[in-house]
Design a protein around this motif. Structure first.
Motif, PDB file in Angstrom:
ATOM      1  N   ALA A 106       0.832  -1.217   0.000  1.00 52.04           N
ATOM      2  CA  ALA A 106       0.000   0.000   0.000  1.00 52.04           C
ATOM      3  C   ALA A 106       0.859   1.257   0.000  1.00 52.04           C
ATOM      4  CB  ALA A 106      -0.940   0.005   1.201  1.00 52.04           C
ATOM      5  N   ASP A 107       0.252   2.358  -0.401  1.00 45.22           N
ATOM      6  CA  ASP A 107       0.909   3.661  -0.322  1.00 45.22           C
ATOM      7  C   ASP A 107       0.704   4.290   1.054  1.00 45.22           C
ATOM      8  OD1 ASP A 107       1.572   3.736  -3.215  1.00 45.22           O
ATOM      9  OD2 ASP A 107      -0.608   3.812  -3.429  1.00 45.22           O
ATOM     10  N   ARG A 108      -0.421   3.927   1.674  1.00 48.52           N
ATOM     11  CA  ARG A 108      -0.785   4.447   2.973  1.00 48.52           C
ATOM     12  C   ARG A 108      -1.408   3.322   3.783  1.00 48.52           C
ATOM     13  NH1 ARG A 108      -4.151   9.580   0.346  1.00 48.52           N
ATOM     14  NH2 ARG A 108      -2.317  10.685  -0.475  1.00 48.52           N
ATOM     15  N   VAL A 109      -1.296   3.410   5.099  1.00 44.53           N
ATOM     16  CA  VAL A 109      -1.937   2.432   5.974  1.00 44.53           C
ATOM     17  C   VAL A 109      -2.763   3.164   7.011  1.00 44.53           C
ATOM     18  CG1 VAL A 109      -1.639   0.441   7.482  1.00 44.53           C
ATOM     19  CG2 VAL A 109       0.052   0.900   5.700  1.00 44.53           C
TER      20      VAL A 109
ATOM     21  N   GLY B 207      10.000   4.015   5.569  1.00 43.04           N
ATOM     22  CA  GLY B 207       9.226   5.211   5.846  1.00 43.04           C
ATOM     23  C   GLY B 207       8.465   5.761   4.665  1.00 43.04           C
ATOM     24  N   SER B 208       8.452   5.039   3.551  1.00 43.19           N
ATOM     25  CA  SER B 208       7.773   5.542   2.352  1.00 43.19           C
ATOM     26  C   SER B 208       6.267   5.338   2.406  1.00 43.19           C
ATOM     27  CB  SER B 208       8.332   4.860   1.099  1.00 43.19           C
ATOM     28  OG  SER B 208       8.158   3.444   1.157  1.00 43.19           O
ATOM     29  N   THR B 209       5.786   4.512   3.322  1.00 46.88           N
ATOM     30  CA  THR B 209       4.350   4.261   3.465  1.00 46.88           C
ATOM     31  C   THR B 209       3.782   5.185   4.536  1.00 46.88           C
ATOM     32  OG1 THR B 209       4.785   1.925   2.965  1.00 46.88           O
ATOM     33  CG2 THR B 209       2.601   2.487   3.834  1.00 46.88           C
ATOM     34  N   GLU B 210       2.815   6.006   4.163  1.00 50.73           N
ATOM     35  CA  GLU B 210       2.214   6.916   5.131  1.00 50.73           C
ATOM     36  C   GLU B 210       1.433   6.145   6.190  1.00 50.73           C
ATOM     37  OE1 GLU B 210      -0.266   9.922   3.494  1.00 50.73           O
ATOM     38  OE2 GLU B 210       1.320  10.834   2.290  1.00 50.73           O
ATOM     39  N   VAL B 211       1.484   6.638   7.418  1.00 49.33           N
ATOM     40  CA  VAL B 211       0.742   6.037   8.523  1.00 49.33           C
ATOM     41  C   VAL B 211      -0.389   6.983   8.926  1.00 49.33           C
ATOM     42  CG1 VAL B 211       0.855   5.226  10.897  1.00 49.33           C
ATOM     43  CG2 VAL B 211       2.761   4.778   9.343  1.00 49.33           C
ATOM     44  N   TRP B 212      -1.623   6.489   8.805  1.00 42.68           N
ATOM     45  CA  TRP B 212      -2.812   7.245   9.197  1.00 42.68           C
ATOM     46  C   TRP B 212      -3.382   6.613  10.459  1.00 42.68           C
ATOM     47  CZ3 TRP B 212      -6.484   9.561   5.074  1.00 42.68           C
ATOM     48  CH2 TRP B 212      -5.739  10.112   4.017  1.00 42.68           C
TER      49      TRP B 212
ATOM     50  N   ALA C  19       2.774   9.498  13.444  1.00 38.90           N
ATOM     51  CA  ALA C  19       1.678   9.388  12.478  1.00 38.90           C
ATOM     52  C   ALA C  19       1.734  10.556  11.497  1.00 38.90           C
ATOM     53  CB  ALA C  19       0.341   9.375  13.201  1.00 38.90           C
ATOM     54  N   ASP C  20       1.458  10.269  10.241  1.00 40.71           N
ATOM     55  CA  ASP C  20       1.428  11.310   9.210  1.00 40.71           C
ATOM     56  C   ASP C  20       0.080  12.025   9.180  1.00 40.71           C
ATOM     57  OD1 ASP C  20       4.078  10.828   7.801  1.00 40.71           O
ATOM     58  OD2 ASP C  20       3.178   8.829   7.677  1.00 40.71           O
ATOM     59  N   VAL C  21      -0.984  11.279   9.483  1.00 42.06           N
ATOM     60  CA  VAL C  21      -2.343  11.816   9.426  1.00 42.06           C
ATOM     61  C   VAL C  21      -3.123  11.280  10.613  1.00 42.06           C
ATOM     62  CG1 VAL C  21      -4.508  11.910   8.102  1.00 42.06           C
ATOM     63  CG2 VAL C  21      -2.307  11.956   6.897  1.00 42.06           C
ATOM     64  N   LEU C  22      -3.926  12.126  11.242  1.00 41.44           N
ATOM     65  CA  LEU C  22      -4.908  11.688  12.229  1.00 41.44           C
ATOM     66  C   LEU C  22      -6.273  11.786  11.566  1.00 41.44           C
ATOM     67  CD1 LEU C  22      -6.009  10.883  14.980  1.00 41.44           C
ATOM     68  CD2 LEU C  22      -5.815  13.291  15.699  1.00 41.44           C
TER      69      LEU C  22
END
Length: 333
Positions: A163-166, A196-201, A306-309
């Motif tokens: 995935a690109d993001r999780v 670290g290339s996969t964003e963590v939401w 986390a990159d996004v909440l």
């Protein structure tokens, strides 16, 4: 850290108000729940959101591999990407209320992986085989970011690989967030992706009010939904204290899918209090309480990497959550 909000469209009139408000108060992402038996149709809702906004990124949070063929999903998300001028993302998981209300079981990990691979190929305009048959979406040519929802160690590792993001729904405490990130990074390493290339939401149930107890009380059904989803297959590797295992298993047996995320005095809303786990679930899965408490929890999540909440806005007055979170958390972060 950026911020997103997941909406449950119960009517297009209120949905359009909430979408406009979320963009106005500073959210970066708007997700729409996919649960055809309970809420308005996902991609119709996303099209409405795209035409009513100009800045926020939009997508399912999340869809599943069972109710749509991957070519149908690829065509839908590519259409949204075009309509929104490049603001779409595709969130996908093994399935929850959408499939439970059809009497189906969540998809297996291998099936989810095959589905994601097929969608990627279709989005690139390539032919791909799915379930033994070849298909294509010949008009699509532009990739759309794919986000996987993940809770268990194996799913997190797979998400890091493909995935690109999780979107993580494992828990929001520093210890759990650290362990979760390590599983995602392990998947990146195995797949040869850059670390670290996969964003963590970080996905959080949310309510913000002047009274801590009142804020929690209104979203008890959402806390039960989090426990039901995160612990549905196994408790292994999920950091649940042994003394709470029985309570989490009872939630699996007594949760009512037809009342999923329904506000009010439902069976789901009563479960966590009956089992004495409301405070535990609120601490683990929610950003909830006074504005000061919500800011502190958001800061803790950001410090964990986390990159996004991504919060939810589910209450008697979702607009109040959206407005207050934007004005009293995002604006002051």
């Amino acid at each position: 850290m950026k911020y997103g909000v997941t909406l449950l469209p119960s009517s297009f009139e209120s949905f359009r108000r909430h979408v406009r408000l979320a963009e106005a108060v500073g959210f970066d992402y708007i997700g729409v729940a996919d649960s055809q038996s309970l809420f308005r149709e996902l991609f119709v809702s996303l099209a409405v959101a795209a035409t009513d906004t100009s800045r926020v990124h939009l997508g399912p949070s999340v869809t599943n591999p069972l109710t749509r063929h991957p070519a149908v999903t690829a065509s839908a998300i590519a259409s949204l990407h075009e309509l929104s001028e490049g603001r779409a993302f595709l969130g996908i998981g093994t399935g929850d209320s959408a499939i439970l209300n059809l009497g189906l079981r969540p998809a297996r990990l291998r099936a989810l992986g095959d589905y994601v691979a097929a969608v990627r190929a279709f989005l690139a305009g390539e032919h791909a085989e799915y379930l033994g048959r070849e298909a294509h979406v010949r008009w699509s040519s532009e990739p759309v970011p794919i986000m996987m929802s993940a809770e268990g160690p194996r799913t997190l590792k797979m998400a890091g690989a493909i995935a690109d993001r999780v979107m993580i729904h494992t828990g929001l405490t520093p210890e759990i967030l650290a362990d979760t990130a390590s599983r995602i990074r392990e998947g990146e390493t195995d797949a040869g992706k850059a670390a670290g290339s996969t964003e963590v939401w970080a996905f959080a149930k949310c309510n913000i009010a002047d009274d801590h107890a009142a804020a929690i009380n209104e979203i008890r059904m959402a806390l039960a939904a989090s426990a039901h989803h995160a612990f549905r297959f196994t408790l292994e590797g999920k950091h649940v204290p042994p003394e709470l295992h029985e309570a989490m298993q009872i939630i699996q047996g007594e949760y009512v899918p037809a009342e999923h995320e329904q506000v009010g005095q439902t069976r789901n809303a009563a479960l966590s209090d009956e089992l004495g786990v409301t405070d535990y679930l609120a601490d683990r899965f929610a950003v909830v309480g006074t504005p000061e408490e919500c800011r502190a929890k958001a800061a803790q999540i950001a410090a964990s990497g986390a990159d996004v909440l991504q919060i939810t806005a589910i209450s008697h007055d979702p607009a109040d959550i959206i407005r207050r979170f934007g004005e009293e958390v995002i604006a002051k972060s």
